[in-house]
Scaffold this motif. Structure first.
Motif, PDB file in Angstrom:
ATOM      1  N   ARG A   1      17.968   4.764  -3.304  1.00 46.76           N
ATOM      2  CA  ARG A   1      18.050   3.843  -2.162  1.00 46.76           C
ATOM      3  C   ARG A   1      16.931   4.130  -1.160  1.00 46.76           C
ATOM      4  O   ARG A   1      16.371   3.208  -0.567  1.00 46.76           O
ATOM      5  N   PHE A   2      16.608   5.407  -0.965  1.00 46.02           N
ATOM      6  CA  PHE A   2      15.508   5.755  -0.069  1.00 46.02           C
ATOM      7  C   PHE A   2      14.190   5.214  -0.607  1.00 46.02           C
ATOM      8  O   PHE A   2      13.357   4.690   0.149  1.00 46.02           O
ATOM      9  N   THR A   3      14.004   5.314  -1.926  1.00 44.28           N
ATOM     10  CA  THR A   3      12.799   4.772  -2.547  1.00 44.28           C
ATOM     11  C   THR A   3      12.731   3.256  -2.390  1.00 44.28           C
ATOM     12  O   THR A   3      11.658   2.694  -2.116  1.00 44.28           O
ATOM     13  N   ASP A   4      13.865   2.583  -2.535  1.00 44.55           N
ATOM     14  CA  ASP A   4      13.896   1.129  -2.350  1.00 44.55           C
ATOM     15  C   ASP A   4      13.480   0.744  -0.931  1.00 44.55           C
ATOM     16  O   ASP A   4      12.786  -0.258  -0.726  1.00 44.55           O
ATOM     17  N   ILE A   5      13.906   1.540   0.041  1.00 43.76           N
ATOM     18  CA  ILE A   5      13.527   1.274   1.434  1.00 43.76           C
ATOM     19  C   ILE A   5      12.012   1.409   1.612  1.00 43.76           C
ATOM     20  O   ILE A   5      11.358   0.568   2.246  1.00 43.76           O
ATOM     21  N   ILE A   6      11.434   2.462   1.023  1.00 44.33           N
ATOM     22  CA  ILE A   6       9.989   2.678   1.127  1.00 44.33           C
ATOM     23  C   ILE A   6       9.223   1.530   0.466  1.00 44.33           C
ATOM     24  O   ILE A   6       8.230   1.027   1.006  1.00 44.33           O
ATOM     25  N   VAL A   7       9.697   1.101  -0.709  1.00 41.83           N
ATOM     26  CA  VAL A   7       9.022   0.005  -1.415  1.00 41.83           C
ATOM     27  C   VAL A   7       9.087  -1.277  -0.605  1.00 41.83           C
ATOM     28  O   VAL A   7       8.138  -2.075  -0.587  1.00 41.83           O
ATOM     29  N   ALA A   8      10.212  -1.502   0.081  1.00 39.68           N
ATOM     30  CA  ALA A   8      10.384  -2.743   0.841  1.00 39.68           C
ATOM     31  C   ALA A   8       9.575  -2.764   2.128  1.00 39.68           C
ATOM     32  O   ALA A   8       9.344  -3.833   2.698  1.00 39.68           O
ATOM     33  N   MET A   9       9.139  -1.595   2.609  1.00 40.61           N
ATOM     34  CA  MET A   9       8.363  -1.556   3.846  1.00 40.61           C
ATOM     35  C   MET A   9       7.005  -2.215   3.663  1.00 40.61           C
ATOM     36  O   MET A   9       6.315  -1.946   2.674  1.00 40.61           O
ATOM     37  N   PRO A  10       6.575  -3.057   4.583  1.00 37.08           N
ATOM     38  CA  PRO A  10       5.214  -3.619   4.513  1.00 37.08           C
ATOM     39  C   PRO A  10       4.187  -2.539   4.839  1.00 37.08           C
ATOM     40  O   PRO A  10       4.152  -2.016   5.954  1.00 37.08           O
ATOM     41  N   LEU A  11       3.366  -2.211   3.853  1.00 33.97           N
ATOM     42  CA  LEU A  11       2.448  -1.083   3.988  1.00 33.97           C
ATOM     43  C   LEU A  11       1.503  -1.246   5.169  1.00 33.97           C
ATOM     44  O   LEU A  11       1.337  -0.332   5.984  1.00 33.97           O
ATOM     45  N   MET A  12       0.870  -2.413   5.288  1.00 32.17           N
ATOM     46  CA  MET A  12      -0.128  -2.594   6.333  1.00 32.17           C
ATOM     47  C   MET A  12       0.492  -2.512   7.723  1.00 32.17           C
ATOM     48  O   MET A  12      -0.067  -1.886   8.637  1.00 32.17           O
ATOM     49  N   ILE A  13       1.655  -3.115   7.903  1.00 36.94           N
ATOM     50  CA  ILE A  13       2.289  -3.106   9.227  1.00 36.94           C
ATOM     51  C   ILE A  13       2.700  -1.691   9.615  1.00 36.94           C
ATOM     52  O   ILE A  13       2.485  -1.251  10.755  1.00 36.94           O
TER      53      ILE A  13
ATOM     54  N   ALA B   1     -10.210   0.090   3.731  1.00 36.92           N
ATOM     55  CA  ALA B   1     -11.193  -0.856   4.263  1.00 36.92           C
ATOM     56  C   ALA B   1     -10.516  -1.848   5.203  1.00 36.92           C
ATOM     57  O   ALA B   1     -11.061  -2.191   6.268  1.00 36.92           O
ATOM     58  N   ALA B   2      -9.321  -2.311   4.840  1.00 36.43           N
ATOM     59  CA  ALA B   2      -8.610  -3.268   5.690  1.00 36.43           C
ATOM     60  C   ALA B   2      -8.210  -2.630   7.014  1.00 36.43           C
ATOM     61  O   ALA B   2      -8.331  -3.252   8.084  1.00 36.43           O
ATOM     62  N   LEU B   3      -7.744  -1.389   6.980  1.00 33.00           N
ATOM     63  CA  LEU B   3      -7.354  -0.707   8.219  1.00 33.00           C
ATOM     64  C   LEU B   3      -8.569  -0.477   9.124  1.00 33.00           C
ATOM     65  O   LEU B   3      -8.490  -0.661  10.347  1.00 33.00           O
ATOM     66  N   SER B   4      -9.685  -0.084   8.525  1.00 30.46           N
ATOM     67  CA  SER B   4     -10.901   0.092   9.327  1.00 30.46           C
ATOM     68  C   SER B   4     -11.389  -1.243   9.869  1.00 30.46           C
ATOM     69  O   SER B   4     -11.872  -1.333  11.001  1.00 30.46           O
ATOM     70  N   PHE B   5     -11.261  -2.300   9.055  1.00 29.68           N
ATOM     71  CA  PHE B   5     -11.663  -3.633   9.500  1.00 29.68           C
ATOM     72  C   PHE B   5     -10.819  -4.085  10.690  1.00 29.68           C
ATOM     73  O   PHE B   5     -11.317  -4.755  11.605  1.00 29.68           O
ATOM     74  N   LEU B   6      -9.530  -3.705  10.708  1.00 32.57           N
ATOM     75  CA  LEU B   6      -8.637  -4.079  11.803  1.00 32.57           C
ATOM     76  C   LEU B   6      -8.780  -3.162  13.020  1.00 32.57           C
ATOM     77  O   LEU B   6      -8.126  -3.385  14.040  1.00 32.57           O
TER      78      LEU B   6
ATOM     79  N   SER C   1     -17.845   4.076   7.628  1.00 30.41           N
ATOM     80  CA  SER C   1     -16.902   3.645   6.608  1.00 30.41           C
ATOM     81  C   SER C   1     -17.271   2.222   6.219  1.00 30.41           C
ATOM     82  O   SER C   1     -17.726   1.436   7.059  1.00 30.41           O
ATOM     83  N   TRP C   2     -17.080   1.881   4.948  1.00 29.01           N
ATOM     84  CA  TRP C   2     -17.425   0.531   4.513  1.00 29.01           C
ATOM     85  C   TRP C   2     -16.601  -0.520   5.246  1.00 29.01           C
ATOM     86  O   TRP C   2     -17.125  -1.560   5.649  1.00 29.01           O
ATOM     87  N   GLY C   3     -15.319  -0.269   5.433  1.00 29.79           N
ATOM     88  CA  GLY C   3     -14.493  -1.214   6.178  1.00 29.79           C
ATOM     89  C   GLY C   3     -14.926  -1.348   7.625  1.00 29.79           C
ATOM     90  O   GLY C   3     -14.929  -2.452   8.188  1.00 29.79           O
ATOM     91  N   GLN C   4     -15.305  -0.224   8.224  1.00 30.88           N
ATOM     92  CA  GLN C   4     -15.788  -0.257   9.609  1.00 30.88           C
ATOM     93  C   GLN C   4     -17.092  -1.032   9.715  1.00 30.88           C
ATOM     94  O   GLN C   4     -17.315  -1.777  10.676  1.00 30.88           O
ATOM     95  N   MET C   5     -17.964  -0.877   8.721  1.00 30.47           N
ATOM     96  CA  MET C   5     -19.220  -1.626   8.728  1.00 30.47           C
ATOM     97  C   MET C   5     -18.961  -3.121   8.622  1.00 30.47           C
ATOM     98  O   MET C   5     -19.639  -3.926   9.269  1.00 30.47           O
ATOM     99  N   LEU C   6     -17.981  -3.511   7.829  1.00 28.83           N
ATOM    100  CA  LEU C   6     -17.627  -4.925   7.723  1.00 28.83           C
ATOM    101  C   LEU C   6     -17.088  -5.465   9.039  1.00 28.83           C
ATOM    102  O   LEU C   6     -17.297  -6.631   9.384  1.00 28.83           O
TER     103      LEU C   6
END
Length: 331
Positions: free
Chosen positions: A150-162, A252-257, A267-272
């Motif tokens: 159940r703990f693993t299911d909770i982790i999987v359901a979490m939106p990673l980026m948010i 890259a997405a986190l650096s871009f944000l 970082s490549w994302g930071q450069m973008l």
């Protein structure tokens, strides 16, 4: 296979069984039969070599990734690099960064260090947590299995980026940012590999050689180390190979944000992130990191698919380009 069972078979036949060696030879033969995987492996090796040799490469050029060169940009035009193709010259092989004049080649090769290093470190964290909890859930009693599942299911359901955005925003800036990004990605993204490991362990624990080890008096820990972990190597390696390009994209997405690696660390994302307003005046500032990201993710994805197919020849490759079907079938 358990040591007791192997010894019994060897005694009865007079042959020393070496399943690991033959399995490794078959794996390499199947992998070599896939031309696309070999090309991808060469690209990945080249990228890793460039990342490791970044100080040497920038020393050969005579530049570094943090020194400003204001004389190389036109302040009257908002900081556009002076000269053709973004200021490319013998001193600056790929030109300079708009506004700051920092050497673009130096920032690109040092950015490879950050992007690849963060992705690999996050993958190690994900594999370590996923394998540990997956095996523990499969070998534990019903309550342990239910709790961890159940703990693993909770982790999987979490939106990673948010979740990553929230955690990275509250951590003090004094903490090393590449290490923090790798830890955050690894601590949030281990759920799927834990589910894969649990399912595979439940299958392996019912096999005869595991039962033989249990009857010989081995404890749960020893059975897990000697019998189950070798059997889990193929699915874990396969999934880890596919996690690396995914983690590169997340970094890259986190650096871009704006919450990933912070300047002046390249970082490549930071450069973008900084290139979105310069793609017309200095297009190479956008195209170079974007091209490096695309080539890296594509090569790692093709290599991961090749590893998966070589470890499990019954599974057809999802990427048929350059796989050499006849040679693959023969292998």
């Amino acid at each position: 296979m358990s040591e007791a069972l192997v010894a019994a078979e060897a005694a009865g036949t007079g042959v020393d069984p070496v399943p690991g060696a033959s399995g490794a030879r078959q794996f390499w033969r199947r992998l070599r039969a896939q031309r696309a995987a070999l090309v991808a492996a060469a690209v990945v090796a080249l990228l890793v070599l460039v990342a490791l040799a970044a100080p040497l490469l920038t020393a050969l050029e005579g530049q570094d990734p943090t020194t400003y060169h204001p004389s190389l940009v036109d302040s009257a035009r908002g900081g556009v690099p002076i000269g053709s193709f973004g200021g490319i010259s013998g001193d600056h092989w790929l030109g300079v960064e708009p506004q700051t004049g920092r050497d673009l080649f130096a920032r690109l090769v040092y950015g490879a260090r950050v992007s690849l290093g963060v992705a690999l470190a996050a993958t190690v964290v994900q594999v370590a947590i996923g394998v540990t909890l997956g095996v523990a859930a499969a070998l534990g009693n019903r309550w342990v299995d239910q709790l961890l599942s159940r703990f693993t299911d909770i982790i999987v359901a979490m939106p990673l980026m948010i979740m990553a955005l929230a955690l990275l925003a509250i951590v003090p800036s004094s903490f090393p940012r590449p290490v923090l990004v790798a830890l955050v990605i690894g601590l949030i993204g281990w759920g799927n590999i834990a589910k894969i490991v649990r399912a595979q362990t439940l299958t392996l624990k019912e096999l005869d050689y595991v039962a033989a080890a249990r009857l010989s008096g081995w404890g749960t820990g020893r059975i897990a180390r000697r019998e189950l972990l070798p059997g889990l190597a193929a699915p874990v390696i396969t999934y880890a190979a596919l996690l690396v390009p995914s983690n590169i994209s997340v970094e890259a997405a986190l650096s871009f944000l704006g919450v990933g690696v912070k300047p002046p660390t390249p970082s490549w994302g930071q450069m973008l992130t900084a290139a979105d307003v310069w793609y017309q005046a200095a297009p190479q500032y956008l195209l170079l990191p974007a091209g490096a990201l695309f080539a890296t993710v594509l090569a790692l994805t093709v290599l991961g698919d090749g590893v998966r197919t070589a470890l499990d020849p019954r599974a057809a490759s999802r990427l048929r380009i350059g796989t050499g079907r006849k040679r693959e079938a023969k292998a």
